[in-house]
Write a protein that holds these residues in place. Structure first.
Motif, mmCIF file in Angstrom:
data_model
loop_
_atom_site.group_PDB
_atom_site.id
_atom_site.type_symbol
_atom_site.label_atom_id
_atom_site.label_comp_id
_atom_site.label_asym_id
_atom_site.label_seq_id
_atom_site.Cartn_x
_atom_site.Cartn_y
_atom_site.Cartn_z
ATOM 1 N N UNK A 179 0.829 -1.194 0.000
ATOM 2 C CA UNK A 179 0.000 0.000 0.000
ATOM 3 C C UNK A 179 0.871 1.255 0.000
ATOM 4 N N UNK A 180 0.325 2.343 -0.563
ATOM 5 C CA UNK A 180 0.931 3.666 -0.481
ATOM 6 C C UNK A 180 -0.151 4.634 -0.016
ATOM 7 N N UNK A 181 0.170 5.448 0.987
ATOM 8 C CA UNK A 181 -0.834 6.397 1.482
ATOM 9 C C UNK A 181 -0.157 7.504 2.282
ATOM 10 N N UNK A 182 -0.931 8.556 2.583
ATOM 11 C CA UNK A 182 -0.451 9.659 3.415
ATOM 12 C C UNK A 182 -0.770 9.326 4.869
ATOM 13 N N UNK A 183 0.209 9.378 5.760
ATOM 14 C CA UNK A 183 0.020 8.863 7.129
ATOM 15 C C UNK A 183 -1.121 9.516 7.901
ATOM 16 N N UNK A 184 -1.379 10.797 7.654
ATOM 17 C CA UNK A 184 -2.425 11.470 8.426
ATOM 18 C C UNK A 184 -3.817 10.936 8.093
ATOM 19 N N UNK A 185 -3.957 10.348 6.884
ATOM 20 C CA UNK A 185 -5.285 10.092 6.332
ATOM 21 C C UNK A 185 -5.955 8.819 6.840
ATOM 22 N N UNK A 186 -5.208 7.941 7.491
ATOM 23 C CA UNK A 186 -5.784 6.687 7.995
ATOM 24 C C UNK A 186 -5.580 6.622 9.498
ATOM 25 N N UNK A 187 -6.656 6.796 10.228
ATOM 26 C CA UNK A 187 -6.593 6.788 11.687
ATOM 27 C C UNK A 187 -7.235 5.518 12.226
ATOM 28 N N UNK A 188 -7.129 5.366 13.526
ATOM 29 C CA UNK A 188 -7.754 4.227 14.200
ATOM 30 C C UNK A 188 -8.658 4.748 15.306
ATOM 31 N N UNK A 189 -9.333 3.845 15.967
ATOM 32 C CA UNK A 189 -10.212 4.246 17.067
ATOM 33 C C UNK A 189 -9.420 4.814 18.235
ATOM 34 N N UNK A 657 -9.454 12.586 5.731
ATOM 35 C CA UNK A 657 -9.392 11.205 6.194
ATOM 36 C C UNK A 657 -9.985 10.309 5.106
ATOM 37 N N UNK A 658 -9.429 9.124 4.930
ATOM 38 C CA UNK A 658 -9.834 8.239 3.844
ATOM 39 C C UNK A 658 -11.259 7.724 4.062
ATOM 40 N N UNK A 659 -12.052 7.795 2.984
ATOM 41 C CA UNK A 659 -13.389 7.204 2.963
ATOM 42 C C UNK A 659 -13.436 6.103 1.912
ATOM 43 N N UNK A 660 -14.486 5.283 1.969
ATOM 44 C CA UNK A 660 -14.667 4.297 0.908
ATOM 45 C C UNK A 660 -15.541 4.894 -0.200
ATOM 46 N N UNK A 661 -15.954 4.082 -1.162
ATOM 47 C CA UNK A 661 -16.697 4.585 -2.321
ATOM 48 C C UNK A 661 -18.055 5.168 -1.948
ATOM 49 N N UNK A 662 -18.601 4.762 -0.794
ATOM 50 C CA UNK A 662 -19.902 5.285 -0.361
ATOM 51 C C UNK A 662 -19.769 6.485 0.559
ATOM 52 N N UNK A 663 -18.533 6.903 0.847
ATOM 53 C CA UNK A 663 -18.318 8.047 1.729
ATOM 54 C C UNK A 663 -18.190 7.689 3.188
ATOM 55 N N UNK A 664 -18.171 6.394 3.497
ATOM 56 C CA UNK A 664 -18.014 5.968 4.893
ATOM 57 C C UNK A 664 -16.538 5.964 5.283
ATOM 58 N N UNK A 665 -16.220 6.358 6.523
ATOM 59 C CA UNK A 665 -14.820 6.439 6.942
ATOM 60 C C UNK A 665 -14.136 5.078 6.949
ATOM 61 N N UNK A 666 -12.908 5.060 6.483
ATOM 62 C CA UNK A 666 -12.052 3.877 6.565
ATOM 63 C C UNK A 666 -11.078 4.096 7.709
ATOM 64 N N UNK A 667 -10.974 3.109 8.588
ATOM 65 C CA UNK A 667 -10.019 3.161 9.695
ATOM 66 C C UNK A 667 -9.100 1.944 9.618
ATOM 67 N N UNK A 668 -8.094 1.944 10.466
ATOM 68 C CA UNK A 668 -7.194 0.795 10.517
ATOM 69 C C UNK A 668 -7.993 -0.471 10.828
ATOM 70 N N UNK A 669 -8.986 -0.341 11.726
ATOM 71 C CA UNK A 669 -9.747 -1.512 12.161
ATOM 72 C C UNK A 669 -10.612 -2.104 11.043
ATOM 73 N N UNK A 670 -11.183 -1.256 10.180
ATOM 74 C CA UNK A 670 -12.110 -1.794 9.174
ATOM 75 C C UNK A 670 -11.525 -1.825 7.766
ATOM 76 N N UNK A 671 -10.245 -1.509 7.632
ATOM 77 C CA UNK A 671 -9.622 -1.461 6.309
ATOM 78 C C UNK A 671 -9.820 -2.777 5.554
ATOM 79 N N UNK A 672 -9.588 -3.868 6.235
ATOM 80 C CA UNK A 672 -9.672 -5.156 5.543
ATOM 81 C C UNK A 672 -11.052 -5.787 5.633
ATOM 82 N N UNK A 673 -12.027 -4.991 6.125
ATOM 83 C CA UNK A 673 -13.429 -5.368 5.950
ATOM 84 C C UNK A 673 -13.904 -4.960 4.560
ATOM 85 N N UNK A 674 -13.114 -4.126 3.885
ATOM 86 C CA UNK A 674 -13.467 -3.660 2.548
ATOM 87 C C UNK A 674 -13.275 -4.793 1.535
#
Length: 702
Positions: A179-189, A657-674
């Protein structure tokens, strides 16, 4: 044996004088045609370099001074050699004096005395004194590294930075994907409103666990939120510190723990409230800063105290100067800060210690993230950063008079907006030791925090386009750099820090590309679909391949034209020069991609947007590039650009902050629920395995 010194002619024209100082008097257009620059522009740059070319008489004076320039110095300021080659070193002294020369390593330890050769050179009269030249032989068996040549005569002494670069780089081109991403954009709970170092570690570990990724590529974590041109590349922004991961946080009193919890309250979501999509950096920083000040006051255990002291000693005067500068930029970080009076607070020794402590904690946590990421066959973090230096950055301030005032540098694809957003212009012929030390310190700052670094804006290493404060395009002047010195230093430091160096190919001319490849540096290429560029898969010698534009616009937004619509709403020019309806341009982009993929035999039917994005990455995965960088935003279906050039405060630059295609927030916890992310990575893994690119024996350390 007698050697005659070669005399240059006594006077130059303006063009020849400028060329001798590394300043071009012509401009090359997009078709390779040269056009003369206005003489006023060339004279203006020469004046900034301390060279007066305003009249024919002054040109003659400057020309005569240039002829004897080498003879004024006892030793050259810097020297670059290839390991295994010898060199005859000229040393200039008062005629008739004896001189000795020797070699020290970068720790100051004596290596060996240099042998003087029996070479006679006719003395020269320089500014009324007779100067002779002695010639010393540098040994052929020097290992790659940094050395100091020292010389002493009866009336003078001098030193020279010697860079002995390897004839070829020692790294294998390891294969993999990540993966490549900007560190600020993916947070966790558990992070405080922004992605942090623990989130980086967890993302890397989870990616390797779920999708067998080989690395995690992160954007800049330098000082300031602008990853293109940070306030410092050599120091780390403490906003990325995970508060609870600081060991001393476990030893605070119950009263202080309550204060830390109160600090976090402004970041807590009310019940039923939607998760934020944009980072409020001011609120996040003030919340973290309050907690950090409390934890700083907790006594450190002996081993931790020693580690901190060693960090401060290693950083030396540069770390101390940075701490002072940073506190002037962030007066709220002084320990006696109050809302009403902080701008009048004097910076104390304790404040400086606090600023150093923040750097120590940040460095430890980033190194820890890299260590945690090195699990299984994952090689850890890949850091991406600009090789350029911001005009108003600490790095530019530390370079002192190696940076030329009243000018800014624009790179190949950007327009000049203001000096505040420009890169710093470096002196082309003087202060080379300072410039070399900047890159030495930058590489040392990366040690232990990554396995590979990718430098953007690589064209700035080879030449710089200087723009005056007026921003007049007609007055842009091309100024040379000592790229042999910069690349030599980077090659040496790559070996010392065990960090592989890649350069982003964007903006590189063919000769620059070949120069980097011939020295063994890696090349990272990007398939610019927004610019409708042809595929880059078959470029010989590339090391890493990615997809997207230069500003982080996700493929979903590019293929739909949403990036163009956004720029139209913001009223900023399109960087690709497009005109017309966004929907029509989006269709052109899609047709371009489909045609390119069809030529590779990868399309059999009409694809959805998601399937097309997957096909684009599949084509990259089957290229000859050893590694593939997959944008995390593309994997989850994000549509918004992380930044928009020239938009400034009109857009939340580097704050999304990163969202998915529906606009829902992506977090470290749910990243691989995608399911979208899992499917893309599974496909890439299968394709890489089929080509033998992800076999265990190929997973050699960078």
């Amino acid at each position: 044996m007698e050697e005659q010194a070669v005399d240059q002619k006594s006077t130059f024209s303006v063009e020849e004088l400028s060329q001798a100082h590394g300043v071009s008097s012509t401009r090359t257009d997009a078709h390779g045609n040269e056009h003369p620059l206005p003489q006023r522009a060339v004279v203006q740059v020469l004046r900034a370099l301390g060279v007066d070319a305003s009249t024919p008489e002054r040109i003659e004076v400057e020309s005569l001074a240039l002829v004897d320039d080498e003879w004024r110095r006892m030793l050259p300021e810097t020297l670059v050699l290839v390991s295994g080659h010898t060199y005859n070193l000229p040393v200039h002294v008062h005629h008739g004096e004896t001189v000795v020369a020797w070699l020290d390593d970068d720790t100051g330890r004596h290596v060996q005395d240099l042998t003087q050769l029996d070479v006679y050179v006719t003395p020269r009269t320089v500014e009324g004194r007779e100067v002779g030249r002695a010639t010393f032989e540098l040994p052929v068996n020097l290992r790659p590294g940094l050395y100091t040549i020292r010389a002493r005569s009866e009336s003078d002494q001098a030193r020279c930075l010697l860079v002995v670069r390897p004839s070829s780089m020692p790294f294998s081109r390891s294969r993999g994907y990540g993966f490549a991403y900007l560190p600020h954009s993916l947070r966790s709970e558990n992070s405080w409103g922004i992605g942090d170092f623990q989130d980086i570690a967890d993302t890397a570990v989870l990616s390797a666990l779920h999708s067998k990724t080989n690395f995690l590529r992160i954007g800049s974590v330098g000082i300031g939120q602008d990853s293109r041109c940070p306030e410092s590349n050599r120091y780390i922004d403490p906003i990325y510190i995970r508060i609870e991961a600081i060991r001393e946080s476990g030893y605070v009193t119950s009263a202080d723990r309550s204060l830390i919890e109160w600090s976090y309250e402004p970041l807590e979501l009310e019940e039923g409230a939607e998760a934020p999509r944009v980072i409020d950096r001011t609120t996040v920083w003030h919340a973290k800063l309050s907690a950090l000040k409390i934890i700083f006051g907790v006594p450190k255990q002996y081993a931790r105290q020693v580690s901190f002291q060693e960090f401060c000693e290693s950083g030396g005067a540069d770390l101390h100067e940075f701490a002072q500068w940073w506190l002037t930029q962030h007066p709220e970080a002084t320990l006696e800060h109050s809302t009403e009076s902080y701008r009048r607070v004097q910076i104390t020794a304790r404040d400086i210690e606090f600023a150093k402590w923040l750097q120590w904690v940040a460095s430890q946590q980033l190194s820890g993230a890299h260590s945690e990421a090195q699990q299984g066959r994952s090689r850890g973090l890949v850091r991406e950063m600009s090789v350029g230096i911001g005009v108003n950055s600490f790095d530019a301030l530390a370079l002192e008079n190696a940076v030329i005032p009243h000018f800014g540098v624009v790179n190949w694809y950007e327009q000049f907006v203001s000096l505040e957003s420009a890169f710093a212009p470096l002196h082309p012929t003087r202060h080379k030791r300072r410039i070399a030390n900047h890159y030495i310190r930058m590489m040392k700052s990366l040690e232990g925090t990554c396995a590979r670094v990718i430098f953007n804006h690589a064209d700035l290493i080879f030449r710089q386009h200087w723009a005056p404060e007026s921003g007049n395009v007609d007055d842009y002047v091309e100024v040379a750099t000592d790229f042999d010195l910069i690349l030599g230093v980077l090659a040496v430091m790559s070996g010392q820090t065990k960090i592989e160096i890649l350069f982003d190919a964007a903006g590189l001319e063919s000769w620059m590309f070949e120069e980097l490849k011939s020295r063994g540096f890696g090349i990272s290429v990007r398939w610019d679909i927004a610019g409708m560029q042809p595929p880059v898969h078959n470029i010989a010698g590339i090391t890493d391949i990615s997809v997207g534009d230069m500003y982080g616009a996700p493929l979903a937004g590019i293929l739909s034209g949403e990036d163009i619509e956004l720029r139209e709403r913001l009223g900023v020019d399109d960087e690709h020069g497009y005109t017309g309806a966004a929907r029509g341009i989006a269709q052109q982009r899609r047709d371009h991609v489909v045609a390119a993929l069809a030529q590779q035999g990868r399309l059999s039917s009409q694809l959805t947007e998601r399937e097309l994005i997957e096909a684009i990455y599949a084509s990259c995965a089957q290229s000859d590039a050893p590694s593939v960088s997959i944008s995390l935003t593309d994997a989850v279906g994000e549509r918004r650009a992380m930044s928009v050039s020239q938009a400034d405060d009109q857009y939340p630059q580097y704050n999304l902050l990163v969202n998915d295609s529906s606009g829902s927030p992506i977090t470290v916890e749910n990243l691989f629920d995608s399911a979208r992310a899992r499917q893309l990575l599974s496909h890439i893994a299968a394709l890489r395995e089929s080509r033998g690119y992800n076999k265990r024996e190929a997973a050699i350390s960078f």
